[in-house]
Scaffold this motif. Structure first.
Motif: not given
Length: 138
Positions: A34-40, A73-77, A90-92, A100-111
């Protein structure tokens, strides 16, 4: 930087607790880095995400705006499983005027994200091209 893992096990309780990374049970969902930079706020999730194991992520995302974080910024790898409960969380986040941005996603998350056509209602314009070219997104 101290790395903490927020874990929750549906068989124990619904409350979230912070524990050192090396003591986390391998089957638990974890919100790592869990990292932060500014409002991210940048998060990395791993394990299985469903209605019961999403409690730590829900808590983090519920508290984040109170501290001024508006971009995620969400890494789901590292996800081994995820279902529509992740889409709801995520919708909420996005429905409250946050981005938001998804920076990486596993096969399951991508599907899951592809089946839900999430890039049309969840992601910022142009983000899908960047993820596709990086090879880890959807």
């Amino acid at each position: 930087m101290t790395m903490l893992t927020v874990t929750a096990s549906p068989s124990v309780s619904d409350d979230a607790r912070a524990v050192p990374e090396d003591t986390a049970a391998p089957c638990d969902i974890a919100v790592r880095d869990c990292r932060t930079e500014g409002d991210t706020l940048a998060l990395r999730a791993s394990g299985a995400l469903d209605h019961f194991t999403l409690a730590p992520l829900r808590v983090v995302l519920a508290v984040a705006p109170v501290y001024g974080y508006r971009h995620l910024l969400l890494d789901l790898a590292g996800l081994s499983f995820c279902d529509s409960a992740l889409l709801a969380v995520l919708s909420h986040w996005c429905m409250r005027g946050r981005s938001m941005e998804i920076t990486a996603a596993s096969r399951q998350a991508t599907r899951l994200l592809r089946l839900a056509d999430a890039h049309t209602w969840l992601m910022p314009p142009g983000a899908t091209e960047r993820w596709s070219s990086a090879g880890g997104g959807f």
